[in-house]
Every structure is written in C-alpha cells, then in structure tokens.
Design a protein around this motif. Structure first.
Motif, short mmCIF file in Angstrom:
data_model
loop_
_atom_site.label_atom_id
_atom_site.label_comp_id
_atom_site.label_asym_id
_atom_site.label_seq_id
_atom_site.Cartn_x
_atom_site.Cartn_y
_atom_site.Cartn_z
N LEU A 37 66.95 49.37 12.60
CA LEU A 37 65.99 48.42 13.09
C LEU A 37 66.25 47.22 13.88
O LEU A 37 65.66 46.87 14.77
N VAL A 38 66.96 46.37 13.00
CA VAL A 38 67.41 45.16 13.62
C VAL A 38 68.14 45.27 15.00
O VAL A 38 67.77 44.55 16.05
N PHE A 39 69.00 46.36 14.97
CA PHE A 39 69.70 46.42 16.33
C PHE A 39 68.98 46.84 17.56
O PHE A 39 69.05 46.29 18.54
N LEU A 40 67.98 47.70 17.28
CA LEU A 40 67.12 48.26 18.19
C LEU A 40 66.13 47.09 18.56
O LEU A 40 65.82 47.09 19.83
N MET A 41 65.47 46.36 17.67
CA MET A 41 64.79 45.34 17.97
C MET A 41 65.31 44.38 18.62
O MET A 41 64.45 43.76 19.66
N VAL A 42 66.66 43.85 18.56
CA VAL A 42 67.12 42.72 19.40
C VAL A 42 67.28 43.07 20.88
O VAL A 42 66.90 42.52 21.69
N LEU A 43 67.73 44.38 20.82
CA LEU A 43 67.82 44.94 22.23
C LEU A 43 66.38 45.07 23.10
O LEU A 43 66.31 44.81 24.03
N HIS A 44 65.32 45.60 22.04
CA HIS A 44 64.14 45.83 22.89
C HIS A 44 63.46 44.41 23.25
O HIS A 44 62.89 44.34 24.18
N ILE A 45 63.75 43.52 22.25
CA ILE A 45 62.97 41.84 22.59
C ILE A 45 63.87 41.41 23.77
O ILE A 45 63.16 40.85 24.53
N TYR A 46 65.06 41.59 23.90
CA TYR A 46 65.94 41.12 24.84
C TYR A 46 65.39 41.67 26.20
O TYR A 46 65.35 41.04 27.32
N LEU A 47 65.16 42.89 26.34
CA LEU A 47 64.96 43.52 27.66
C LEU A 47 63.42 43.09 27.92
O LEU A 47 63.03 43.07 29.26
N VAL A 48 62.47 43.13 26.89
CA VAL A 48 61.23 42.41 27.20
C VAL A 48 61.05 41.33 27.86
O VAL A 48 60.50 40.75 28.85
N ARG A 49 61.79 40.34 27.17
CA ARG A 49 62.16 38.75 27.94
C ARG A 49 62.82 38.92 29.17
O ARG A 49 62.33 37.99 30.06
N LYS A 50 63.78 39.91 29.33
CA LYS A 50 64.47 39.58 30.46
C LYS A 50 63.62 40.13 31.69
O LYS A 50 63.57 39.36 32.68
N HIS A 51 62.83 41.42 31.50
CA HIS A 51 62.03 42.07 32.66
C HIS A 51 60.54 41.40 32.55
O HIS A 51 59.99 41.53 33.98
N GLY A 52 60.17 40.73 31.45
CA GLY A 52 58.87 40.01 31.52
C GLY A 52 57.71 41.16 31.29
O GLY A 52 58.14 42.39 31.08
N SER A 53 56.70 40.51 31.11
CA SER A 53 55.53 41.60 30.77
C SER A 53 54.97 42.43 31.96
O SER A 53 55.18 41.62 33.23
N ALA A 54 54.69 43.47 32.13
CA ALA A 54 54.21 44.18 33.33
C ALA A 54 52.84 43.84 33.53
O ALA A 54 52.57 43.91 34.80
N GLY A 55 52.07 43.05 32.74
CA GLY A 55 50.63 42.83 33.00
C GLY A 55 49.66 43.93 33.26
O GLY A 55 50.29 45.11 32.94
N PRO A 56 48.58 43.27 33.62
CA PRO A 56 47.47 44.51 33.89
C PRO A 56 47.86 45.54 34.78
O PRO A 56 48.83 45.28 35.52
N VAL A 57 47.18 46.76 34.77
CA VAL A 57 47.67 47.84 35.87
C VAL A 57 47.34 47.36 37.25
O VAL A 57 48.19 47.51 38.15
N ARG A 58 46.00 46.90 37.30
CA ARG A 58 45.81 46.30 38.58
C ARG A 58 45.87 44.72 38.51
O ARG A 58 45.36 43.87 37.74
#
Length: 596
Positions: free
Chosen positions: A201-222
């Motif tokens: 869990l910790v390993f996957l969460m660290v990677l997941h959060i890192y990539l979320v912050r790296k790419h940023g939020s995708a935002g609304p569909v439109r």
C-alpha cells in the motif's frame, strides 16, 4: 519573534533537504479551472488509508494472532482495558467500509472524466492495483476476530481457491496452511494484513501520488475558461471540508454504534450460516448463477476478465478524446456493470434467508403428511445442520441449492449417493461427504428429501421450534465446508465417560518414517488448532502429550474417524483421511508418552 524563529528553522531544513521548496511548489501549483469538491475524493482516500494504518498499529499492539488468544484479544480491546480501544477498533471497522466506497467513487470519477488517458496511464494502473490491495485488506482482516462469523466466512471464501484448474488443491493448502482454516491460516492472514499489504500500500501510494502531482489534475471533461487557481488555499480547503464531514460521520458511528465482539470460533459449529460483508455480496449472489462445474467461471474467469479490462482500460479506450459522446462504448459498459453489481448486491440482501444475518440455522417442522420413515429423516436433516447450506420454503442457507423440489427430480438412491459421496455426481462440488451417517439414518434422510416436491408439506420455522432430534454419529459435528480438519473436544486423548477404560498399547510400534509423516500431518492439518503438545497449540481439545501412554494406534484411528463411537457427546468432528495418512497420524500420536 516566533515568526522569525519559525522562518529560520524552515530555512535551515530547506537548505539541507529542499523539502520546504518542494512543498511550496506543490501547494502553489495551479489547478485546472472548474475543479470542485468531487476532486477531493483522492485526498479523502489517502486520509482514510492513513487512519487505517494508524488505528491498525494501535490494535496490533494489543492483539495475539493465535486461535487461543485472538478472540480474547478483541474482548480485551473492547473491555476498556486498552485506552480508547473500543473507539479505535470501531473507527478501524467503519473506515474499512468507507475506504471501499470512496476508492470506488474516486475511480469512477476518473473513469467517467477520462482522466486515465495519456499521459496518466501508469497513474491509473497504480490506482487499480491500490483497489486490489484494498480488497486484500478487507478479506484478510475478516478472519482476525476469530469468531464464528470470521471462521466460517473465511472457510467458504478460501474454498474458492480450489476451483482453479490443476493447482486448486495446492493453492487452497497454500492459502490456509493446511486442509482447514486453523492456526496457520490465522497467522498467514495476520501477516498479510499487517506486513505484506501495508508495505504494498505505501509503495503504491507514494508512486501514485508522485505521478498525480507530476502530471497534475486532468480537470473537468470539458475545459472551463479562466485561469487556474493554486491548490492552496481553495482546493486545500475543499479537501479539508470533505475530510471533516466524512470523519465526523465515522467518529459518530464509532461512538453511537461501537463494534461488538462475538464468541470464539467453533470449528464444530456447522449450524452457523456465514455472512459476507456488504462489499462481497454482489459476488456472493453472482455465484448462484454458476453452479457445479461452472463455479470456476464465476470465481475466476469473470472476475479475472473484469480485472484485466479495468487494468488495461487506457489501451482498450485508446481514443485520445475525453468527450463522453466519443466514449459511448466504455461509459455504457461501465454503467451497465454498475447496474448489475448494485442489483446483485440488493438481490443478495433482500432474498437472504432467515438466519442469514444472525448466523443461525433454521429447523424444519414436522408435518402429518410425512411417513414415520420421512419423519426420522427430518430429524436427521435438523440434527446435521443441513439448513446451514440449504433452504426449504425460503428459510435456511444459500451456499447450496434450495431443496424445495429435489424429490421431483432425484430418486432416493441418487439422494443417498449425493449425501455420502457428492463427488460421484460432480467432482468439482464443494459439498463434503457425510459418510459417518449410519445407513439407517441415510435411508431416512433420503426418503425425507424425496418428499420435497415444490410445495410439499414441510415448512420452515425458527430453530427453537424444531423437534428433538436423535443425533446420528455425525450429528452437529460434520463440518459444513469440505476439508475441515480441526479436531475439537473429545478427540484422541479424551477419556470420555462412555469409554473410561484404558486401552492397552498392544499394537505394533510405528516406524520412524510413519512417525515423521504423522508429525508432519499433525502440523499441516492444523490439529494444533485445538490440541496442544508441549504447551504449544490450542485448548479446545485435550493436550496430547501423554496420549500414547493410554491409547493404542487402533483406538486413536477409531477416534479420528468416528469420535462419537467412543463418546456420543463428543464435539470432535469425524475426519475421513486416506488409510496411510490415518495410520501415520495415529502412529505419531501413539509415541507421545509424556514427552513433547
């Protein structure tokens, strides 16, 4: 003065680590225009998982993962002896359900918004893996209270491993640590729940959060016109508000309706109807559509296909557009699947038999329409807890098929064969053989079942209304799940009232090879779940340190295969072992003469 001291401290830390600079960059990183409270689900999932880790550590400090002490540990935690113990356990319990709900909602938001598309494919795959880890937490944590609900639900759940072609039996023993749920199963589930899964869990969460912050939020569909706002303070406050509301609900439930604790698991209580948690109800209901040889399809094939489709969704939906109108196939399939899953869950709940929620067995009342032989068969049906798995008139268990119309399609001879050797009709069945029932009782039971012809005279009633039953040799003692091999009271060294005399040790001595093989069987079949040797093992049955001084090999073999033959009131279930295994196990036990 305080501000200056704080600034100097942060500057000192930042100069040596860069952490403050990184934090400022992340907090001031702009969010896409149009984000709102629905984008707080990811943060909420993280917070719930962190609370689960914190409360889990607190509970683990007061928990002993052994059959002798696991349930006692839960009582100890709930008793008030542990500061805030009951509150922490209740928060852990309610958070477990909240995690499942929120992580599913989060993934649905990402899916419907198309936020798994390039360049966020790996982020999505890590999220799917986190979902699987969460399910693993839910399954492994279920056994830890070591009560009847936990024991029998895990017995049924692990039984599914046997449906895997070729390696099924091996996989089942690997999961359980033996042929039945016992001490090794509890230790393996505890290790997975507190060590293996948290690390993943910790390993996957660290990677997941890192990539979320790296790419940023995708935002609304439109895309929304305007300038993006920094994460802090607006989105940070939204996350905080959502978190406060959800945790207020969880803490309120923990205070108003704290989690109770049930009696210790009884492997001989075959009358208990296992109850899956609400998040497993859809699969529980779906398996009814895959009987017999098709069970593998419901357990492995369908869930496997869905899991792979979810994992590789970014490539299945390769269209770069996030516009819903251009993603009709994926969105329609997802909506249909949601309707099916929710429908199955609701169906499982509204069609549950009486006794389902309370883990009770229901007994079938006598009827004047039954012949004396069928009346005797009805007593055998009740005494052996058949309604723990089967229902009549909508009352009873649903692990096995309903029996309302079985007499219209099956002969008495077929029914006798099904009870004594179910694998003769279906090699893949999970029904255990009830070969300890006497031939007289077997004939009576088959005659009673043959009277059930869609609306016959038998009706269901609470167990208290059942007529007094004369137990067969296996009455109330034959495990409902195939492969149960955990001895109980009245086992090999029991000097019962029915057989108080000592048997002379006249049989031939076991060979060293037989003793070694028997010792291995004692461990692999979880005999120590109920019996102790040298102070190590369970206490549900008698200690076996000196059994060989008073019992010979023949007596021990008889006790294992038919314990009620020595003591009709014994709680120990009968075990059907291959002749060599039985001889080896009895030979090993016969060598125990005051030495561990």
């Amino acid at each position: 003065m305080l501000k200056q001291l704080t600034d100097r401290t942060l500057d000192w830390i930042d100069d040596r680590s860069g952490f403050v600079t990184i934090a400022k960059e992340q907090l001031t990183k702009p969010m896409p225009p149009g984000v709102g409270y629905i984008f707080s689900l990811g943060f909420l999932t993280t917070m719930l998982l962190m609370v689960q880790i914190a409360t889990g550590i607190a509970l683990a400090l007061n928990y002993a993962p052994t059959p002798d002490h696991a349930n006692q540990s839960i009582h100890y935690i709930n008793s008030g002896s542990v500061v805030f113990g009951l509150f922490l356990r209740s928060v852990h319990f309610y958070c477990a359900s909240a995690v499942v709900i929120v992580i599913v909602l989060h993934m649905l938001r990402v899916l419907f918004y198309g936020a798994y598309k390039r360049p966020r494919e790996i982020t999505w795959m890590l999220g799917v893996m986190l979902l699987f880890v969460t399910i693993g937490f839910a399954f492994t944590g279920y056994l830890l209270p070591w009560d009847n609900k936990a024991y029998w639900a895990t017995t049924v759940g692990t039984e599914f491993a046997k449906t895997v072609p070729f390696i099924g039996p091996w996989l089942l023993r690997a999961v359980r640590g033996g042929s039945a749920v016992g001490a090794l199963t509890l230790m393996r589930f505890y290790t997975a729940h507190t060590v293996i899964l948290p690390a993943a869990l910790v390993f996957l969460m660290v990677l997941h959060i890192y990539l979320v912050r790296k790419h940023g939020s995708a935002g609304p569909v439109r895309p929304v016109k305007g300038v993006g706002e920094p994460f802090y303070p607006d989105q940070a406050y939204r996350d905080l508000i959502v978190g406060v509301v959800v945790f207020a609900v969880i803490f309120g439930l923990a205070l108003i309706k704290p989690v109770g604790v049930h009696a210790v698991a009884d492997p001989t209580n075959t009358h208990f109807v296992p109850v899956p948690e609400w998040y497993f109800l859809p699969m529980y209901e779906a398996l009814k559509f895959f009987p017999g040889n098709l069970e593998f399809v419901g357990v492995m094939v369908v869930p496997g296909i869905l899991a792979l489709a979810l994992f590789f969704l970014p490539w299945i939906d390769s269209n770069p557009s996030r516009e819903p109108a251009r993603r009709k196939a994926v969105l329609s399939a997802t909506t249909a699947l949601l309707v099916v899953v929710i429908g199955l869950g609701v169906l499982a709940w509204v069609t549950k038999p009486k006794g389902f929620g309370a883990g009770k067995v229901v007994a079938v009342k006598s009827s004047a329409a039954l012949t004396p032989l069928q009346q005797a068969g009805l007593k055998v049906y009740n005494a052996n807890g058949c309604s723990g798995c089967h229902s009549i008139g909508g009352q009873g268990g649903n692990m096995g098929p309903a029996l309302d119309n079985v007499g219209a399609t099956k002969s008495i001879a077929w029914l006798e064969a099904q009870v004594s050797n179910p694998k003769s009709h279906n090699p893949a069945t999970s029904m255990p053989p009830f070969n300890s029932i006497s031939s007289t009782d077997l004939t009576a039971l088959a005659n009673y079942l043959s009277s059930l012809k869609a609306g016959g005279a038998s009706t269901a009633a609470p167990a208290a209304a059942a007529p007094a039953a004369t137990p067969s040799p296996a009455a109330s003692a034959t495990p409902a799940a195939a492969g149960s091999a955990t001895p109980a009271k009245g086992s090999a060294s029991s000097a019962s009232a029915a057989a108080p005399t000592t048997v002379a040790a006249t049989a031939g001595a076991a060979t060293p090879a037989e003793v070694a093989a028997g010792k291995k069987l004692f461990v692999s079949d979880n005999c120590s779940g109920c019996h102790a040797i040298g102070g190590q093992g369970g206490s549900m049955g008698p200690a076996l340190d000196n059994v060989g001084a008073t019992r010979n090999v023949a007596w021990i073999e008889s006790q294992i295969t038919n314990p009620k033959g020595h003591n009709p009131s014994s709680m120990m279930p009968p075990f059907s072992l291959p002749a060599k295994d039985l001889n080896d196990l009895a030979g090993y036990l016969s060598t125990l003469k005051g030495k561990s």
